[in-house]
Design a protein around this motif. Structure first.
Motif, PDB file in Angstrom:
ATOM      1  N   ALA A 161       0.833  -1.202   0.000  1.00  0.00           N
ATOM      2  CA  ALA A 161       0.000   0.000   0.000  1.00  0.00           C
ATOM      3  C   ALA A 161       0.867   1.249   0.000  1.00  0.00           C
ATOM      4  CB  ALA A 161      -0.940  -0.004   1.205  1.00  0.00           C
ATOM      5  N   ALA A 162       1.929   1.230   0.808  1.00  0.00           N
ATOM      6  CA  ALA A 162       2.857   2.368   0.860  1.00  0.00           C
ATOM      7  C   ALA A 162       3.585   2.522  -0.476  1.00  0.00           C
ATOM      8  CB  ALA A 162       3.867   2.174   1.989  1.00  0.00           C
ATOM      9  N   LYS A 163       3.945   1.393  -1.093  1.00  0.00           N
ATOM     10  CA  LYS A 163       4.625   1.426  -2.393  1.00  0.00           C
ATOM     11  C   LYS A 163       3.719   2.007  -3.470  1.00  0.00           C
ATOM     12  CE  LYS A 163       5.050  -2.317  -4.921  1.00  0.00           C
ATOM     13  NZ  LYS A 163       5.492  -3.643  -5.425  1.00  0.00           N
ATOM     14  N   TYR A 164       2.438   1.630  -3.444  1.00  0.00           N
ATOM     15  CA  TYR A 164       1.498   2.128  -4.448  1.00  0.00           C
ATOM     16  C   TYR A 164       1.297   3.634  -4.328  1.00  0.00           C
ATOM     17  CZ  TYR A 164       0.484  -2.848  -4.952  1.00  0.00           C
ATOM     18  OH  TYR A 164       0.588  -4.199  -5.147  1.00  0.00           O
ATOM     19  N   LYS A 165       1.343   4.134  -3.104  1.00  0.00           N
ATOM     20  CA  LYS A 165       1.228   5.585  -2.907  1.00  0.00           C
ATOM     21  C   LYS A 165       2.431   6.295  -3.522  1.00  0.00           C
ATOM     22  CE  LYS A 165       0.500   9.201   0.549  1.00  0.00           C
ATOM     23  NZ  LYS A 165       1.491  10.117  -0.058  1.00  0.00           N
ATOM     24  N   LYS A 166       3.618   5.745  -3.308  1.00  0.00           N
ATOM     25  CA  LYS A 166       4.828   6.352  -3.861  1.00  0.00           C
ATOM     26  C   LYS A 166       4.799   6.335  -5.391  1.00  0.00           C
ATOM     27  CE  LYS A 166       7.919   5.310   0.022  1.00  0.00           C
ATOM     28  NZ  LYS A 166       9.132   4.553   0.449  1.00  0.00           N
ATOM     29  N   ILE A 167       4.346   5.218  -5.955  1.00  0.00           N
ATOM     30  CA  ILE A 167       4.281   5.117  -7.418  1.00  0.00           C
ATOM     31  C   ILE A 167       3.279   6.119  -7.979  1.00  0.00           C
ATOM     32  CG2 ILE A 167       3.625   3.626  -9.353  1.00  0.00           C
ATOM     33  CD1 ILE A 167       4.647   1.255  -7.728  1.00  0.00           C
ATOM     34  N   ALA A 168       2.108   6.224  -7.330  1.00  0.00           N
ATOM     35  CA  ALA A 168       1.090   7.172  -7.789  1.00  0.00           C
ATOM     36  C   ALA A 168       1.610   8.603  -7.723  1.00  0.00           C
ATOM     37  CB  ALA A 168      -0.177   7.032  -6.945  1.00  0.00           C
ATOM     38  N   ASP A 169       2.317   8.928  -6.643  1.00  0.00           N
ATOM     39  CA  ASP A 169       2.887  10.275  -6.502  1.00  0.00           C
ATOM     40  C   ASP A 169       3.931  10.541  -7.577  1.00  0.00           C
ATOM     41  OD1 ASP A 169       1.284  10.755  -4.311  1.00  0.00           O
ATOM     42  OD2 ASP A 169       2.839  10.283  -2.837  1.00  0.00           O
ATOM     43  N   MET A 170       4.721   9.524  -7.878  1.00  0.00           N
ATOM     44  CA  MET A 170       5.754   9.669  -8.910  1.00  0.00           C
ATOM     45  C   MET A 170       5.120   9.884 -10.284  1.00  0.00           C
ATOM     46  SD  MET A 170       8.520   6.833 -10.182  1.00  0.00           S
ATOM     47  CE  MET A 170       7.179   5.845 -10.884  1.00  0.00           C
ATOM     48  N   LEU A 171       4.082   9.115 -10.581  1.00  0.00           N
ATOM     49  CA  LEU A 171       3.413   9.242 -11.874  1.00  0.00           C
ATOM     50  C   LEU A 171       2.732  10.601 -12.012  1.00  0.00           C
ATOM     51  CD1 LEU A 171       1.841   5.667 -12.131  1.00  0.00           C
ATOM     52  CD2 LEU A 171       3.686   6.598 -13.550  1.00  0.00           C
ATOM     53  N   LYS A 172       2.244  11.121 -10.905  1.00  0.00           N
ATOM     54  CA  LYS A 172       1.554  12.418 -10.929  1.00  0.00           C
ATOM     55  C   LYS A 172       2.474  13.526 -11.430  1.00  0.00           C
ATOM     56  CE  LYS A 172      -1.361  15.415  -8.095  1.00  0.00           C
ATOM     57  NZ  LYS A 172      -1.948  15.623  -6.747  1.00  0.00           N
ATOM     58  N   ASP A 173       3.772  13.372 -11.189  1.00  0.00           N
ATOM     59  CA  ASP A 173       4.742  14.393 -11.607  1.00  0.00           C
ATOM     60  C   ASP A 173       5.163  14.231 -13.069  1.00  0.00           C
ATOM     61  OD1 ASP A 173       4.750  15.487  -9.061  1.00  0.00           O
ATOM     62  OD2 ASP A 173       6.379  14.186  -8.376  1.00  0.00           O
TER      63      ASP A 173
END
Length: 209
Positions: A161-173
């Motif tokens: 779950a923590a990893k998915y948040k990081k990936i989503a944040d990265m993709l947002k940029d």
């Protein structure tokens, strides 16, 4: 509750109770589709009650965090994601207008129809393909976890779950709001998949931030 009572109530009997309540909740979900409005409200309340009981049993009786109930939840999530992956792939081959026409297009205001028609096809295609790929990557994570013999699968779910948040944040940029090409749609679709599943995981497995 004392340590003695916790130890006494752990094991197969509690596991059976948990799985029984999960099965009853699934049965309610199947009944929900054909129920009337008033009956749906009752079924929804019962479903929430079963879910609260399952969560309470898991917490109060120190139920193993890698037991059958956890595996059952993982399997159900995998099944749901596989269905959504298939739907997203199918939707990527159609325009939004075609999809809406096949559902409830007559009920949509003219202004909304015009806005739908303006959405570029490359953006639409990229959005659904990105979602499908995101779901497929998450399915791989969950299937590997399901096959694992680890006795604390919840810990791995929390890490995912923590990893998915990081990936989503990265993709947002990686995209800009005013971009409307396939790449932008793809990135937004994959980002959405990670965000959606992360929220589901938090609810299904009672995972905290």
């Amino acid at each position: 509750m004392s340590d003695y009572r916790r130890k006494m109530f752990r094991g197969a009997k509690i596991e059976d109770c948990i799985l029984d309540f999960i099965d009853m909740e699934k049965e309610l979900s199947r009944t929900f589709e054909t129920a009337g409005e008033q009956e749906r409200q009752l079924l929804l309340g019962m479903s929430k009650a079963y879910r609260l009981i399952v969560n309470r049993l898991v917490r109060e009786f120190d139920y193993p965090k890698g037991g059958d109930s956890v595996n059952t939840k993982i399997k159900e999530l995998i099944s749901s994601l596989k269905r959504r992956t298939s739907e997203a792939k199918e939707q990527s081959e159609n325009t939004l207008t075609d999809l809406v026409n096949g559902m409830y297009y007559a009920d949509i205001p003219e202004e909304a129809k015009e806005e739908i028609a303006k959405v570029p096809q490359p953006l639409q295609k990229g959005l659904f393909e990105g979602m499908a790929v995101g779901y497929e990557k998450i399915i791989i994570d969950l299937e590997l976890l399901l096959e694992s013999s680890d006795h604390n699968k919840i810990a791995h779910i929390e890490k995912n779950a923590a990893k998915y948040k990081k990936i989503a944040d990265m993709l947002k940029d990686k995209f800009k709001e005013d971009e409307a090409d396939f790449r932008s749609g793809y990135i937004q679709g994959e980002m959405a998949a990670y965000g959606i599943v992360r929220e589901e995981i938090q609810i299904i497995f009672n995972v905290k931030e």
